[in-house]
Design a protein around this motif. Structure first.
Motif, PDB file in Angstrom:
ATOM      1  N   ALA A  18       0.827  -1.213   0.000  1.00  0.00           N
ATOM      2  CA  ALA A  18       0.000   0.000   0.000  1.00  0.00           C
ATOM      3  C   ALA A  18       0.858   1.259   0.000  1.00  0.00           C
ATOM      4  O   ALA A  18       0.533   2.243  -0.677  1.00  0.00           O
ATOM      5  CB  ALA A  18      -0.924  -0.011   1.217  1.00  0.00           C
ATOM      6  N   TYR A  47      -0.526   9.530   2.623  1.00  0.00           N
ATOM      7  CA  TYR A  47      -0.247   8.277   3.336  1.00  0.00           C
ATOM      8  C   TYR A  47       0.716   8.546   4.498  1.00  0.00           C
ATOM      9  O   TYR A  47       0.497   8.077   5.623  1.00  0.00           O
ATOM     10  CB  TYR A  47       0.349   7.252   2.375  1.00  0.00           C
ATOM     11  N   MET A  77      -6.747  -0.825   7.302  1.00  0.00           N
ATOM     12  CA  MET A  77      -6.007  -1.033   6.056  1.00  0.00           C
ATOM     13  C   MET A  77      -6.942  -1.500   4.952  1.00  0.00           C
ATOM     14  O   MET A  77      -6.881  -1.028   3.807  1.00  0.00           O
ATOM     15  CB  MET A  77      -4.891  -2.062   6.265  1.00  0.00           C
ATOM     16  N   ASN A  81      -7.760   0.904   1.580  1.00  0.00           N
ATOM     17  CA  ASN A  81      -7.340   0.468   0.250  1.00  0.00           C
ATOM     18  C   ASN A  81      -8.513   0.146  -0.663  1.00  0.00           C
ATOM     19  O   ASN A  81      -8.454   0.403  -1.869  1.00  0.00           O
ATOM     20  CB  ASN A  81      -6.398  -0.733   0.369  1.00  0.00           C
ATOM     21  N   ALA A  84      -9.538   3.449  -1.837  1.00  0.00           N
ATOM     22  CA  ALA A  84      -8.652   3.953  -2.896  1.00  0.00           C
ATOM     23  C   ALA A  84      -8.985   3.321  -4.240  1.00  0.00           C
ATOM     24  O   ALA A  84      -8.951   3.985  -5.283  1.00  0.00           O
ATOM     25  CB  ALA A  84      -7.195   3.675  -2.524  1.00  0.00           C
ATOM     26  N   SER A  85      -9.321   2.036  -4.227  1.00  0.00           N
ATOM     27  CA  SER A  85      -9.633   1.353  -5.488  1.00  0.00           C
ATOM     28  C   SER A  85     -10.930   1.859  -6.110  1.00  0.00           C
ATOM     29  O   SER A  85     -11.132   1.738  -7.319  1.00  0.00           O
ATOM     30  CB  SER A  85      -9.728  -0.159  -5.257  1.00  0.00           C
ATOM     31  N   ARG A  97      -6.164   7.463   0.946  1.00  0.00           N
ATOM     32  CA  ARG A  97      -4.739   7.266   1.214  1.00  0.00           C
ATOM     33  C   ARG A  97      -4.393   7.653   2.655  1.00  0.00           C
ATOM     34  O   ARG A  97      -3.569   7.009   3.297  1.00  0.00           O
ATOM     35  CB  ARG A  97      -3.907   8.095   0.235  1.00  0.00           C
ATOM     36  N   SER A 100      -5.548   4.838   4.749  1.00  0.00           N
ATOM     37  CA  SER A 100      -4.643   3.698   4.560  1.00  0.00           C
ATOM     38  C   SER A 100      -3.385   3.846   5.394  1.00  0.00           C
ATOM     39  O   SER A 100      -2.808   2.849   5.852  1.00  0.00           O
ATOM     40  CB  SER A 100      -4.259   3.569   3.075  1.00  0.00           C
ATOM     41  N   PHE A 159      -4.647  -1.656  -5.271  1.00  0.00           N
ATOM     42  CA  PHE A 159      -5.338  -1.279  -4.030  1.00  0.00           C
ATOM     43  C   PHE A 159      -6.495  -2.237  -3.735  1.00  0.00           C
ATOM     44  O   PHE A 159      -6.773  -2.559  -2.571  1.00  0.00           O
ATOM     45  CB  PHE A 159      -5.833   0.156  -4.116  1.00  0.00           C
ATOM     46  N   VAL A 162      -4.855  -5.298  -2.261  1.00  0.00           N
ATOM     47  CA  VAL A 162      -4.436  -5.084  -0.869  1.00  0.00           C
ATOM     48  C   VAL A 162      -5.654  -5.122   0.055  1.00  0.00           C
ATOM     49  O   VAL A 162      -5.587  -5.671   1.162  1.00  0.00           O
ATOM     50  CB  VAL A 162      -3.672  -3.750  -0.712  1.00  0.00           C
ATOM     51  N   GLY A 163      -6.773  -4.545  -0.395  1.00  0.00           N
ATOM     52  CA  GLY A 163      -7.993  -4.610   0.394  1.00  0.00           C
ATOM     53  C   GLY A 163      -8.448  -6.049   0.619  1.00  0.00           C
ATOM     54  O   GLY A 163      -8.798  -6.439   1.737  1.00  0.00           O
TER      55      GLY A 163
END
Length: 380
Positions: A18, A47, A77, A81, A84-85, A97, A100, A159, A162-163
């Motif tokens: 991330a 971030y 987290m 993320n 963000a996506s 961000r 995150s 992202f 990561v999520g």
């Protein structure tokens, strides 16, 4: 290797991807949101701001079980993320961000304490290095993969992954990490009491300046490799994998050596080596394979000091262990920001000069580490 430590490393893997993936996908984000690349750089800063904000907030959770705190941080987290996506514009992505980044430093602080409690006798530093290993693996595989997926499909995919990874981490922390004894509540003021002594400031200063010296150079590694060392643009991804490999090896070797020779000694020696390596990069970077070798050695050094720093700050912060462990990550990110800024000024002349600009920072970091080792290591 204990499954509980692997679960903790899964968390740092997600945080590492991330944090660092954004640096490689800025052009794709900028193009999609119709903003300039410098403006897209705000997402990196957001971030880092989240990291710095989340660390002190951690003291509000000091009365809760450590495992529960880890689960909440991983949930943040996941939310950040996934947000963000799905971001549809600049402000939404900026907020995502920031969210995150909130769990980043706090997670390292809590996970360091948990890893220490789960470690076998005499292997405290090695346990912490295993926890940190996820961050190095993120640079070895996760970041190049995220950059490639952004190029082939969309910058949103890393992202999203990561999520989804956050859901897996939540499960394995819940399943594999046992309930460990919490920390003694020293009260709100007691969390800050350790900062009255010089020892933690020496560690935090060495972290910020030592990492700042490395990031003077590493923030501009791409143009150095292509414009000075003569590598092709296509080969940079492979070279970044080599840099990530150095991080993995440096971190794991350092963890073992710290248990054998003390974290203060290992951190001092490695920080001194970084000073020499940065100087060699300045002089030898026009020679391609020497440049690649020195890059791997310097990134190995970057994470070889991380385990000693994370272990030492816990030891010198009685009553404020969680805050101390998180503060190291704040110092790390502060060093990154300062290093990138100073390196950018130096790069205006020649892309070799950021390495030279990093030497004084790394040297001061070495001096601070050396003072800590001589005056305080025996006490901790």
């Amino acid at each position: 290797m204990k499954k509980s430590l692997i679960a903790l490393a899964f968390g740092t893997l997600g945080l590492g991807i991330a944090e660092f993936t954004m640096m490689g996908i800025l052009p794709y984000v900028a193009a999609d949101l119709n903003i300039s690349i410098p403006v897209a750089g705000h997402f990196i800063s957001a971030y880092a701001l989240g990291v710095c904000t989340g660390a002190p907030i951690l003291i509000l959770a000091r009365k809760h079980p450590l495992k529960r705190i880890l689960l909440v941080l991983m949930a943040l987290m996941l939310i950040g993320n996934l947000g963000a996506s799905l971001a549809s514009g600049y402000w939404m992505l900026l907020a995502a961000r920031f969210i995150s980044g909130l769990p980043h430093g706090a997670y390292f602080g809590v996970a360091s304490i948990v890893a220490g409690k789960l470690a076998d006798k005499g292997k405290n530093s090695e346990a912490v290095s295993i926890m940190i290993a996820g961050m190095t693996v993120a640079n070895l595989f996760g970041v190049p993969l995220g950059t490639s997926l952004s190029h082939l499909i969309s910058w949103r995919i890393p992202f999203l992954l990561v999520g989804c990874w956050g859901m897996i981490v939540l499960y394995y922390i819940w399943r594999w990490v046992p309930d460990v004894e919490g920390l003694e509540d020293t009260g709100f003021k007691g969390q800050f009491r350790f900062l009255r002594k010089p020892a933690p400031w020496l560690i935090l200063g060495a972290t910020a300046l030592g990492n700042g010296g490395v990031f003077c150079w590493y923030s501009y590694i791409n143009p150095l490799l292509t414009h000075v060392s003569g590598f092709s643009v296509e080969s940079v991804t492979a070279l970044m994998v080599l840099a990530g490999f150095g991080m993995v090896v440096g971190n794991l070797v350092s963890g073992r050596l710290s248990d054998r020779y003390t974290p203060g000694r290992v951190g001092t020696v490695v920080q001194g080596m970084i000073c020499v390596i940065l100087l060699l990069i300045f002089f030898l970077s026009p020679y391609p394979w020497l440049s690649a070798l020195l890059m791997a050695l310097c990134t190995a050094g970057l994470f070889a000091v991380s385990s000693p720093e994370q272990v030492l700050i816990i030891r010198v912060a009685p009553g404020g262990e969680m805050l101390g462990g998180a503060c190291v990550q704040v110092a790390f990110n502060l060093g990154n920001a300062i290093g990138a800024y100073v390196g950018g000024i130096a790069a205006s002349g020649d892309y070799r000069y950021p390495a030279l600009a990093g030497v004084p920072f790394a040297l001061v970091g070495f001096v601070l580490f050396f003072i800590f080792y001589k005056k305080y290591q025996a006490k901790y």
